[in-house]
Design an enzyme around this catalytic site. Structure first.
Site, mmCIF file in Angstrom:
data_model
loop_
_atom_site.group_PDB
_atom_site.id
_atom_site.type_symbol
_atom_site.label_atom_id
_atom_site.label_comp_id
_atom_site.label_asym_id
_atom_site.label_seq_id
_atom_site.Cartn_x
_atom_site.Cartn_y
_atom_site.Cartn_z
ATOM 1 N N LYS A 5 -27.125 26.296 -34.711
ATOM 2 C CA LYS A 5 -26.037 25.015 -35.170
ATOM 3 C C LYS A 5 -25.752 24.417 -33.987
ATOM 4 O O LYS A 5 -25.643 24.669 -32.966
ATOM 5 C CB LYS A 5 -24.796 25.825 -35.814
ATOM 6 C CG LYS A 5 -23.994 24.788 -36.639
ATOM 7 C CD LYS A 5 -22.585 25.599 -37.053
ATOM 8 C CE LYS A 5 -21.704 24.656 -37.711
ATOM 9 N NZ LYS A 5 -20.455 25.313 -38.617
ATOM 10 N N SER B 136 -18.786 23.422 -42.567
ATOM 11 C CA SER B 136 -19.554 22.752 -41.654
ATOM 12 C C SER B 136 -20.976 23.079 -41.539
ATOM 13 O O SER B 136 -21.528 22.218 -40.348
ATOM 14 C CB SER B 136 -18.630 22.405 -40.337
ATOM 15 O OG SER B 136 -18.900 23.847 -39.704
ATOM 16 N N SER C 164 -16.854 27.741 -43.419
ATOM 17 C CA SER C 164 -18.084 26.769 -43.014
ATOM 18 C C SER C 164 -19.346 27.653 -43.325
ATOM 19 O O SER C 164 -20.511 27.079 -42.887
ATOM 20 C CB SER C 164 -17.824 26.277 -41.630
ATOM 21 O OG SER C 164 -16.703 25.406 -41.422
#
Length: 501
Positions: free
Chosen positions: A75, A151, A175
């Site tokens: 990520k 997220s 997330s």
């Protein structure tokens, strides 16, 4: 190996083929690169690739490592690769390069993963949607007009879209679980401190943030946790390395006492309205658990949803103010001149006005909530509840409106932020930010492990996950329960057909 064969396997399945000599790690690597090049222009999941670096690193992978050269994506937030860009989803960090590998990346390499690139995240990971201004917005592979959540929305789009079998993700308020629910994937948030965040950080958001992954299969999630768990040097959380997460899947969890809730204590104070399909998903999951021999009982934890939301947003504000100061230090650009989004700037200013006593009082409430949940788990082994109030929203539906952004710009004016705090802006911010996803922050505040299970699909073809929360440190039993449900449902067969698949 062609792309279709590559997309037919989870990560452990690919590793087994490599070890058996049925396919080489190089062939798997080539198929993964082809899948990303073909699929990402439509998906928008990957913000940058590193194929050449990964190709060179693959020559040094130990073939006996658990994942033996299997491709993955990290990520674009916290997961540092030394000497390479890490933008945190923000234009303000677009040119920044990490000084060294994070502990997580080091462990991924040791486990035999080939890191092919980074996935999209909202600016600084602040939203439950993934629509950063500085990068493309990933789409939901089930329905491109819909959001994959956030997220870790880029990670979810990459896995559900067949780019990689698993992608690393982080969870500070849902997330991992929110994108898992919206994209029909399995998503486990481990217990606080289970996975290290060093050496760049000791803890993030007072320990609310935990990193792990979005996966197609439970076994991939468990095997990954075997590889990456345990404290690193200087960790504030003394959790030694554990083994046996994958082994736990081979044993039924036994009859569990499962509480079922629609999350009213958490959602009602924020004005959340539960979609009928979400209610149906929870009810059907409860019936399925009962059919598997578990004791199922409707029961609500004794929680104050408004106080939980306030305490979560209080820490959120304080940490964002500190994060912006850190970015300013790293980039040598004044906070007032950072290239950040209006909402980020305004929330950061609110955080700068936050009294230290309020910050500390909020953190103390986290401890109270954790102890209340510990009492609840004397009666119940697990809590079943929604992940989000609705299936995946349309892209753009939850991003601040132009009017809201104008208000944010006004709040960013020096002096206005202090007045806003006095006028109760925190409560309005909590309601606006968490109304659609009020059920996931609990486990971040208390530190408990929690997972999203892809057990339902709406008549419109959108997946809906259900959340199961366990006592602190009880990942093995959660994973065993997940494996039991996976064997019943075989959810991977419902994943959308990737481009060319």
């Amino acid at each position: 190996m062609d792309v279709r064969d590559y997309q037919a396997h989870d990560a452990l399945g690919l590793a087994a083929l490599i070890r058996a000599g049925e396919v080489s790690a190089g062939e798997v690597f080539a198929a993964a690169c082809a899948a990303i090049e073909a699929g990402n222009p439509a998906l928008g999941a990957v913000v940058r690739t590193r194929f050449e670096q990964a190709r060179e690193e693959g020559l040094r992978v130990d073939p006996s490592a658990p994942f033996a050269g299997v491709p993955t994506l990290t990520k674009d937030l916290l997961m540092a690769i030394g000497g390479e860009p890490l933008a945190f989803g923000s234009a303000a960090m677009a040119e920044w390069r990490a000084p060294e590998d994070s502990s997580l990346v080091t462990r991924l390499r040791q486990a035999g993963f080939s890191i092919l690139g980074q996935t999209a995240t909202p600016e600084l990971g602040l939203m439950g949607i993934t629509e950063p201004r500085a990068f493309p917005h990933p789409v939901n592979p089930w329905a491109p007009a819909h959001s994959p959540g956030g997220s870790s929305g880029g990670a979810a789009a990459a896995v559900a879209g067949g780019l990689v079998p698993l992608a690393l993700a982080g969870d500070g308020g849902g997330s991992i679980r929110i994108p898992a629910s919206h994209c029909g994937l399995f998503g486990l948030k481990p217990s606080r401190g289970r996975v290290p965040l060093g050496p760049m950080f000791g803890e993030v958001w007072q320990g609310a943030v935990v990193e792990h992954a979005l996966t197609r299969s439970v076994r991939d999630s468990a095997a990954l946790l075997d590889a990456i768990n345990g404290m690193d040097e200087g960790s504030p959380w003394p959790l030694p390395r554990e083994e046996g997460f994958l082994d736990a899947l081979s044993r039924p969890p036994g009859p569990l006492r499962v509480a079922v809730s629609l999350g009213e204590p958490l959602g009602a104070p924020l004005g959340a309205r539960l979609d009928p399909e979400v209610r149906l998903a929870v009810e059907r999951a409860a019936a399925r658990l009962e059919g598997l021999g578990h004791h199922v009982e409707w029961a609500e934890p004794d929680l104050d949803g408004e106080a939980l939301a306030d305490s979560y947003l209080t820490l959120y504000l304080g940490h964002l103010a500190a994060d912006l100061a850190w970015i300013s230090e790293q980039t040598e650009v004044a906070v007032s001149r950072l290239a950040i989004e209006p909402a980020t700037r305004a929330i950061g200013r609110l955080g700068r006005c936050l009294p230290a006593r309020d910050y500390e009082a909020a953190k103390r409430y986290w401890n109270r909530a954790a102890r209340d949940m510990a009492v609840f788990h004397r009666r119940f082994d697990a809590l079943l509840m929604p992940v989000a109030a609705t299936p995946a929203p349309h892209r753009g539906a939850l991003y601040p409106t132009p009017a809201r952004e104008r208000l944010m710009v006004l709040l960013a004016i020096p002096g206005a932020s202090r007045l806003a705090m006095k006028a109760g802006m925190l409560k309005r911010l909590a309601a606006d930010s968490l109304r659609m996803t009020p059920y996931t922050q609990l486990a971040n505040l208390t530190g408990q492990p929690a997972m999203s299970l892809p057990l339902h699909i709406t008549p419109e073809g959108l997946p809906v996950g259900v959340q199961v929360i366990g006592p602190m440190g009880d990942e093995k039993r959660l994973l065993a329960l997940a494996a039991q449900l996976e064997a019943e449902v075989d959810w991977a067969r419902h994943l959308p057909r990737p481009p060319g698949g």
